[in-house]
Scaffold this motif. Structure first.
Motif, PDB file in Angstrom:
ATOM      1  N   ALA A 145       0.840  -1.199   0.000  1.00 28.82           N
ATOM      2  CA  ALA A 145       0.000   0.000   0.000  1.00 28.82           C
ATOM      3  C   ALA A 145       0.875   1.248   0.000  1.00 28.82           C
ATOM      4  CB  ALA A 145      -0.905  -0.006   1.219  1.00 28.82           C
ATOM      5  N   SER A 146       0.409   2.275  -0.671  1.00 28.60           N
ATOM      6  CA  SER A 146       1.147   3.530  -0.699  1.00 28.60           C
ATOM      7  C   SER A 146       0.509   4.513   0.265  1.00 28.60           C
ATOM      8  CB  SER A 146       1.162   4.108  -2.115  1.00 28.60           C
ATOM      9  OG  SER A 146      -0.157   4.375  -2.523  1.00 28.60           O
ATOM     10  N   ARG A 147       1.291   5.451   0.717  1.00 18.70           N
ATOM     11  CA  ARG A 147       0.810   6.455   1.659  1.00 18.70           C
ATOM     12  C   ARG A 147       0.241   7.629   0.874  1.00 18.70           C
ATOM     13  NH1 ARG A 147       3.857   8.152   6.982  1.00 18.70           N
ATOM     14  NH2 ARG A 147       2.881   6.213   7.531  1.00 18.70           N
ATOM     15  N   LEU A 148      -0.972   8.051   1.220  1.00 18.23           N
ATOM     16  CA  LEU A 148      -1.639   9.156   0.541  1.00 18.23           C
ATOM     17  C   LEU A 148      -1.746  10.355   1.466  1.00 18.23           C
ATOM     18  CD1 LEU A 148      -4.548   7.150  -1.090  1.00 18.23           C
ATOM     19  CD2 LEU A 148      -2.460   7.924  -2.181  1.00 18.23           C
ATOM     20  N   HIS A 149      -1.742  11.540   0.906  1.00 17.53           N
ATOM     21  CA  HIS A 149      -1.906  12.752   1.715  1.00 17.53           C
ATOM     22  C   HIS A 149      -3.346  13.231   1.736  1.00 17.53           C
ATOM     23  CE1 HIS A 149      -1.727  14.495  -2.290  1.00 17.53           C
ATOM     24  NE2 HIS A 149      -2.216  15.607  -1.797  1.00 17.53           N
ATOM     25  N   GLY A 150      -4.221  12.599   0.950  1.00 19.15           N
ATOM     26  CA  GLY A 150      -5.622  12.988   0.920  1.00 19.15           C
ATOM     27  C   GLY A 150      -6.447  11.982   0.150  1.00 19.15           C
ATOM     28  N   LEU A 151      -7.753  12.147   0.232  1.00 15.58           N
ATOM     29  CA  LEU A 151      -8.690  11.270  -0.460  1.00 15.58           C
ATOM     30  C   LEU A 151      -9.648  12.107  -1.286  1.00 15.58           C
ATOM     31  CD1 LEU A 151      -9.638   8.918   2.504  1.00 15.58           C
ATOM     32  CD2 LEU A 151      -8.081   8.416   0.644  1.00 15.58           C
ATOM     33  N   SER A 152      -9.962  11.629  -2.473  1.00 19.19           N
ATOM     34  CA  SER A 152     -10.916  12.306  -3.340  1.00 19.19           C
ATOM     35  C   SER A 152     -11.903  11.280  -3.867  1.00 19.19           C
ATOM     36  CB  SER A 152     -10.203  12.992  -4.500  1.00 19.19           C
ATOM     37  OG  SER A 152     -11.142  13.588  -5.357  1.00 19.19           O
ATOM     38  N   MET A 153     -13.173  11.623  -3.834  1.00 19.95           N
ATOM     39  CA  MET A 153     -14.190  10.669  -4.247  1.00 19.95           C
ATOM     40  C   MET A 153     -14.333  10.597  -5.769  1.00 19.95           C
ATOM     41  SD  MET A 153     -18.199  10.454  -3.101  1.00 19.95           S
ATOM     42  CE  MET A 153     -17.833  10.416  -1.381  1.00 19.95           C
ATOM     43  N   TYR A 154     -14.204  11.720  -6.466  1.00 17.05           N
ATOM     44  CA  TYR A 154     -14.500  11.734  -7.893  1.00 17.05           C
ATOM     45  C   TYR A 154     -13.335  12.092  -8.808  1.00 17.05           C
ATOM     46  CZ  TYR A 154     -19.318  11.372  -6.451  1.00 17.05           C
ATOM     47  OH  TYR A 154     -20.480  10.949  -5.897  1.00 17.05           O
ATOM     48  N   SER A 155     -12.390  12.887  -8.390  1.00 17.90           N
ATOM     49  CA  SER A 155     -11.336  13.335  -9.299  1.00 17.90           C
ATOM     50  C   SER A 155      -9.999  13.362  -8.562  1.00 17.90           C
ATOM     51  CB  SER A 155     -11.663  14.724  -9.833  1.00 17.90           C
ATOM     52  OG  SER A 155     -11.701  15.656  -8.776  1.00 17.90           O
ATOM     53  N   ASP A 156      -8.979  13.851  -9.244  1.00 18.12           N
ATOM     54  CA  ASP A 156      -7.664  13.979  -8.626  1.00 18.12           C
ATOM     55  C   ASP A 156      -7.686  15.094  -7.592  1.00 18.12           C
ATOM     56  OD1 ASP A 156      -6.653  11.977 -10.211  1.00 18.12           O
ATOM     57  OD2 ASP A 156      -6.000  13.352 -11.777  1.00 18.12           O
ATOM     58  N   LEU A 157      -6.767  15.010  -6.643  1.00 17.71           N
ATOM     59  CA  LEU A 157      -6.673  16.039  -5.618  1.00 17.71           C
ATOM     60  C   LEU A 157      -6.094  17.320  -6.211  1.00 17.71           C
ATOM     61  CD1 LEU A 157      -5.298  13.838  -2.744  1.00 17.71           C
ATOM     62  CD2 LEU A 157      -7.549  14.866  -2.858  1.00 17.71           C
ATOM     63  N   LYS A 158      -6.571  18.451  -5.739  1.00 16.18           N
ATOM     64  CA  LYS A 158      -6.117  19.744  -6.235  1.00 16.18           C
ATOM     65  C   LYS A 158      -4.749  20.104  -5.676  1.00 16.18           C
ATOM     66  CE  LYS A 158      -7.388  24.614  -6.245  1.00 16.18           C
ATOM     67  NZ  LYS A 158      -8.404  25.592  -5.888  1.00 16.18           N
ATOM     68  N   TYR A 159      -4.501  19.785  -4.410  1.00 18.66           N
ATOM     69  CA  TYR A 159      -3.282  20.211  -3.738  1.00 18.66           C
ATOM     70  C   TYR A 159      -2.257  19.073  -3.690  1.00 18.66           C
ATOM     71  CZ  TYR A 159      -6.219  24.065  -2.258  1.00 18.66           C
ATOM     72  OH  TYR A 159      -7.048  25.147  -2.248  1.00 18.66           O
ATOM     73  N   PRO A 160      -0.974  19.385  -3.909  1.00 11.77           N
ATOM     74  CA  PRO A 160       0.070  18.354  -3.853  1.00 11.77           C
ATOM     75  C   PRO A 160       0.356  17.943  -2.406  1.00 11.77           C
ATOM     76  CG  PRO A 160       1.040  20.500  -4.233  1.00 11.77           C
ATOM     77  CD  PRO A 160      -0.447  20.686  -4.276  1.00 11.77           C
ATOM     78  N   PRO A 161       1.171  16.911  -2.209  1.00  8.71           N
ATOM     79  CA  PRO A 161       1.444  16.431  -0.839  1.00  8.71           C
ATOM     80  C   PRO A 161       2.094  17.474   0.068  1.00  8.71           C
ATOM     81  CG  PRO A 161       2.159  14.811  -2.427  1.00  8.71           C
ATOM     82  CD  PRO A 161       1.759  16.022  -3.210  1.00  8.71           C
ATOM     83  N   ASP A 162       2.863  18.405  -0.467  1.00  5.06           N
ATOM     84  CA  ASP A 162       3.582  19.370   0.382  1.00  5.06           C
ATOM     85  C   ASP A 162       2.983  20.778   0.320  1.00  5.06           C
ATOM     86  OD1 ASP A 162       4.226  19.706  -2.230  1.00  5.06           O
ATOM     87  OD2 ASP A 162       6.364  20.017  -1.894  1.00  5.06           O
ATOM     88  N   TYR A 163       1.666  20.881   0.151  1.00  7.84           N
ATOM     89  CA  TYR A 163       1.053  22.217   0.047  1.00  7.84           C
ATOM     90  C   TYR A 163       1.135  22.937   1.401  1.00  7.84           C
ATOM     91  CZ  TYR A 163      -3.240  20.553   2.306  1.00  7.84           C
ATOM     92  OH  TYR A 163      -4.156  20.052   3.188  1.00  7.84           O
ATOM     93  N   PRO A 164       1.519  24.228   1.395  1.00 11.64           N
ATOM     94  CA  PRO A 164       1.674  24.950   2.665  1.00 11.64           C
ATOM     95  C   PRO A 164       0.340  25.397   3.274  1.00 11.64           C
ATOM     96  CG  PRO A 164       2.281  26.361   0.837  1.00 11.64           C
ATOM     97  CD  PRO A 164       1.976  25.007   0.260  1.00 11.64           C
ATOM     98  N   HIS A 165      -0.633  25.730   2.422  1.00 10.13           N
ATOM     99  CA  HIS A 165      -1.941  26.163   2.913  1.00 10.13           C
ATOM    100  C   HIS A 165      -2.930  26.105   1.748  1.00 10.13           C
ATOM    101  CE1 HIS A 165      -1.445  30.040   0.863  1.00 10.13           C
ATOM    102  NE2 HIS A 165      -0.198  30.005   1.315  1.00 10.13           N
ATOM    103  N   PHE A 166      -4.208  26.124   2.072  1.00 10.32           N
ATOM    104  CA  PHE A 166      -5.234  26.167   1.035  1.00 10.32           C
ATOM    105  C   PHE A 166      -5.151  27.506   0.299  1.00 10.32           C
ATOM    106  CE2 PHE A 166      -7.454  23.175   4.021  1.00 10.32           C
ATOM    107  CZ  PHE A 166      -7.369  22.062   3.208  1.00 10.32           C
ATOM    108  N   ASP A 167      -5.577  27.551  -0.962  1.00 11.78           N
ATOM    109  CA  ASP A 167      -5.500  28.776  -1.763  1.00 11.78           C
ATOM    110  C   ASP A 167      -6.329  29.915  -1.173  1.00 11.78           C
ATOM    111  OD1 ASP A 167      -3.812  27.547  -3.545  1.00 11.78           O
ATOM    112  OD2 ASP A 167      -5.384  27.080  -5.008  1.00 11.78           O
ATOM    113  N   TYR A 168      -7.406  29.602  -0.497  1.00 14.46           N
ATOM    114  CA  TYR A 168      -8.294  30.641   0.033  1.00 14.46           C
ATOM    115  C   TYR A 168      -7.889  31.110   1.433  1.00 14.46           C
ATOM    116  CZ  TYR A 168     -10.289  26.466   2.186  1.00 14.46           C
ATOM    117  OH  TYR A 168     -10.463  25.299   2.867  1.00 14.46           O
ATOM    118  N   VAL A 169      -6.787  30.612   1.967  1.00 14.32           N
ATOM    119  CA  VAL A 169      -6.337  30.983   3.314  1.00 14.32           C
ATOM    120  C   VAL A 169      -5.268  32.061   3.211  1.00 14.32           C
ATOM    121  CG1 VAL A 169      -5.148  30.135   5.376  1.00 14.32           C
ATOM    122  CG2 VAL A 169      -6.864  28.729   4.257  1.00 14.32           C
ATOM    123  N   ASN A 170      -5.345  33.058   4.075  1.00 15.35           N
ATOM    124  CA  ASN A 170      -4.342  34.114   4.144  1.00 15.35           C
ATOM    125  C   ASN A 170      -3.369  33.782   5.279  1.00 15.35           C
ATOM    126  OD1 ASN A 170      -2.834  36.436   4.254  1.00 15.35           O
ATOM    127  ND2 ASN A 170      -4.527  37.764   4.877  1.00 15.35           N
TER     128      ASN A 170
END
Length: 113
Positions: free
Chosen positions: A36-61
């Motif tokens: 098994a591989s280690r995942l940084h997130g789960l998505s039900m329908y498509s690929d994840l938007k953020y990569p494994p090393d994302y510092p913060h969400f795009d909408y966060v200041n």
């Protein structure tokens, strides 16, 4: 009579679920698939938007002001700080003290990190 029928139906459904889980676990035990591989997130329908090393969400200041105080109002009273009591009244807002294992992104539907 109706209660007895419901109990029998529940017992049959539970037995079927147990048999299904046992068969699945037995099949997995003999599998020689890749580890098994280690995942940084789960998505039900498509690929994840953020990569494994994302510092913060795009909408966060990240430079948002920090500090201050929070005041929350609640109606009624409480007599216990244990949220799992059967008798009495637990304090409102106790569910906010628990941290979740994953968090959902506000700009990506059906995904959790």
């Amino acid at each position: 009579m109706l209660l007895k029928n419901r109990a029998i139906i529940c017992a049959v459904v539970l037995a079927g679920a147990l048999v299904s889980m046992t068969a699945t676990n037995t099949a997995r035990a003999g599998d020689t698939a890749a580890p098994a591989s280690r995942l940084h997130g789960l998505s039900m329908y498509s690929d994840l938007k953020y990569p494994p090393d994302y510092p913060h969400f795009d909408y966060v200041n990240p430079q948002a002001p920090k500090g201050g105080s929070l005041r929350m109002a609640a109606m009624g009273t409480f007599d216990n700080l244990n949220p799992y009591i059967l008798k009495g009244n637990a304090a409102p807002g106790l569910g906010l003290t628990f941290d979740t294992l994953m968090t959902s992104s506000s700009d990506e539907a059906f995904s959790e990190y």
